[in-house]
Design a protein around this motif. Sequence first.
Motif, PDB file in Angstrom:
ATOM      1  N   LYS A  53       7.387  -7.765 -20.897  1.00  0.00           N
ATOM      2  CA  LYS A  53       6.515  -7.028 -21.811  1.00  0.00           C
ATOM      3  C   LYS A  53       5.066  -7.484 -21.667  1.00  0.00           C
ATOM      4  N   THR A  54       4.861  -8.774 -21.484  1.00  0.00           N
ATOM      5  CA  THR A  54       3.495  -9.276 -21.352  1.00  0.00           C
ATOM      6  C   THR A  54       2.851  -8.782 -20.064  1.00  0.00           C
ATOM      7  N   ILE A  55       3.640  -8.606 -19.026  1.00  0.00           N
ATOM      8  CA  ILE A  55       3.088  -8.090 -17.771  1.00  0.00           C
ATOM      9  C   ILE A  55       2.724  -6.622 -17.926  1.00  0.00           C
ATOM     10  N   PHE A  56       3.552  -5.853 -18.626  1.00  0.00           N
ATOM     11  CA  PHE A  56       3.186  -4.461 -18.902  1.00  0.00           C
ATOM     12  C   PHE A  56       1.876  -4.403 -19.691  1.00  0.00           C
ATOM     13  N   GLU A  57       1.728  -5.286 -20.662  1.00  0.00           N
ATOM     14  CA  GLU A  57       0.488  -5.323 -21.456  1.00  0.00           C
ATOM     15  C   GLU A  57      -0.702  -5.703 -20.571  1.00  0.00           C
ATOM     16  N   LEU A 117      -4.055  -3.307 -19.959  1.00  0.00           N
ATOM     17  CA  LEU A 117      -5.432  -3.769 -20.134  1.00  0.00           C
ATOM     18  C   LEU A 117      -6.231  -3.665 -18.838  1.00  0.00           C
ATOM     19  N   LEU A 118      -5.602  -3.998 -17.739  1.00  0.00           N
ATOM     20  CA  LEU A 118      -6.276  -3.948 -16.444  1.00  0.00           C
ATOM     21  C   LEU A 118      -6.645  -2.513 -16.067  1.00  0.00           C
ATOM     22  N   TYR A 119      -5.715  -1.578 -16.244  1.00  0.00           N
ATOM     23  CA  TYR A 119      -6.016  -0.183 -15.929  1.00  0.00           C
ATOM     24  C   TYR A 119      -7.178   0.331 -16.786  1.00  0.00           C
ATOM     25  N   HIS A 120      -7.164  -0.012 -18.077  1.00  0.00           N
ATOM     26  CA  HIS A 120      -8.249   0.443 -18.945  1.00  0.00           C
ATOM     27  C   HIS A 120      -9.577  -0.204 -18.552  1.00  0.00           C
ATOM     28  N   ALA A 121      -9.546  -1.454 -18.176  1.00  0.00           N
ATOM     29  CA  ALA A 121     -10.778  -2.129 -17.726  1.00  0.00           C
ATOM     30  C   ALA A 121     -11.297  -1.489 -16.442  1.00  0.00           C
ATOM     31  N   LEU A 137      -7.350  -8.105  -5.439  1.00  0.00           N
ATOM     32  CA  LEU A 137      -7.482  -7.236  -4.283  1.00  0.00           C
ATOM     33  C   LEU A 137      -6.916  -5.869  -4.629  1.00  0.00           C
ATOM     34  N   PHE A 138      -7.771  -4.888  -4.652  1.00  0.00           N
ATOM     35  CA  PHE A 138      -7.341  -3.533  -4.940  1.00  0.00           C
ATOM     36  C   PHE A 138      -7.728  -2.672  -3.756  1.00  0.00           C
ATOM     37  N   ILE A 141      -5.933   5.939 -10.995  1.00  0.00           N
ATOM     38  CA  ILE A 141      -5.799   4.840 -11.966  1.00  0.00           C
ATOM     39  C   ILE A 141      -5.149   5.354 -13.244  1.00  0.00           C
ATOM     40  N   GLN A 142      -5.560   6.531 -13.708  1.00  0.00           N
ATOM     41  CA  GLN A 142      -4.962   7.113 -14.914  1.00  0.00           C
ATOM     42  C   GLN A 142      -3.468   7.373 -14.714  1.00  0.00           C
ATOM     43  N   SER A 143      -3.115   7.860 -13.545  1.00  0.00           N
ATOM     44  CA  SER A 143      -1.710   8.109 -13.233  1.00  0.00           C
ATOM     45  C   SER A 143      -0.912   6.811 -13.223  1.00  0.00           C
ATOM     46  N   SER A 144      -1.484   5.781 -12.626  1.00  0.00           N
ATOM     47  CA  SER A 144      -0.811   4.472 -12.597  1.00  0.00           C
ATOM     48  C   SER A 144      -0.667   3.911 -14.015  1.00  0.00           C
ATOM     49  N   ALA A 145      -1.703   4.081 -14.825  1.00  0.00           N
ATOM     50  CA  ALA A 145      -1.656   3.601 -16.210  1.00  0.00           C
ATOM     51  C   ALA A 145      -0.560   4.322 -16.987  1.00  0.00           C
ATOM     52  N   LEU A 146      -0.497   5.636 -16.811  1.00  0.00           N
ATOM     53  CA  LEU A 146       0.527   6.431 -17.500  1.00  0.00           C
ATOM     54  C   LEU A 146       1.923   6.015 -17.050  1.00  0.00           C
ATOM     55  N   SER A 147       2.101   5.834 -15.761  1.00  0.00           N
ATOM     56  CA  SER A 147       3.393   5.409 -15.226  1.00  0.00           C
ATOM     57  C   SER A 147       3.797   4.052 -15.794  1.00  0.00           C
ATOM     58  N   SER A 148       2.844   3.141 -15.855  1.00  0.00           N
ATOM     59  CA  SER A 148       3.126   1.809 -16.400  1.00  0.00           C
ATOM     60  C   SER A 148       3.490   1.891 -17.883  1.00  0.00           C
ATOM     61  N   GLU A 149       2.772   2.726 -18.637  1.00  0.00           N
ATOM     62  CA  GLU A 149       3.074   2.886 -20.066  1.00  0.00           C
ATOM     63  C   GLU A 149       4.455   3.511 -20.266  1.00  0.00           C
TER      64      GLU A 149
END
Length: 164
Positions: A142-146, A150-154, A91-92, A120-128
């Motif tokens: 670490k696995t959740i960050f990974e 992957l989810l943000y890129h998908a 659910l997004f 999404i890019q901002s969220s991905a950057l924040s997560s990274e």
Amino acid sequence: MSSIDLVILGIVLEKPQSAYDIQKDVEYHHLSRWTKISVPSIYRKVLQLSEKGYLKSNIVADKAIYSITDKGRKYFNELMSTYASESIPLLFDFNVVITNLNKVSKDEALKLISKLRTSIQSSALSSEQDASEYSDIPLVGKTIFEQQRLLYHALLDWLDNFES
């Protein structure tokens, strides 16, 4: 039955601790990023789990230290099995925007898609950045960050396809 029960029981299963220490463990593992859990809910849930017989407390140095009971272990295992076997809803909030794009002009729809991409890019950057800043967290974190990376890129790939 709730995921917060699973979080708390899992933490106490590792080692007995106070409600305050459980809250600190939640913060250390950044669990509030991945599930709906708040500090007040931790204290409230610890008391509820104790009242239900899933946790027991012993007073040590004027603090209640909670440990898991046999009944709590059984409940923990039931929760693990239940959550592992359920379908996983993705659910997004942006899905609501996507489903309504046909109700605005094409130009407005393209602007909204651009805003979604930026978000999404901002969220991905924040997560990274978080993954880098907290590189010393346990493997589970670490696995959740990974997973998030992957989810943000998908999602970005999907958005590119959707837009075209």
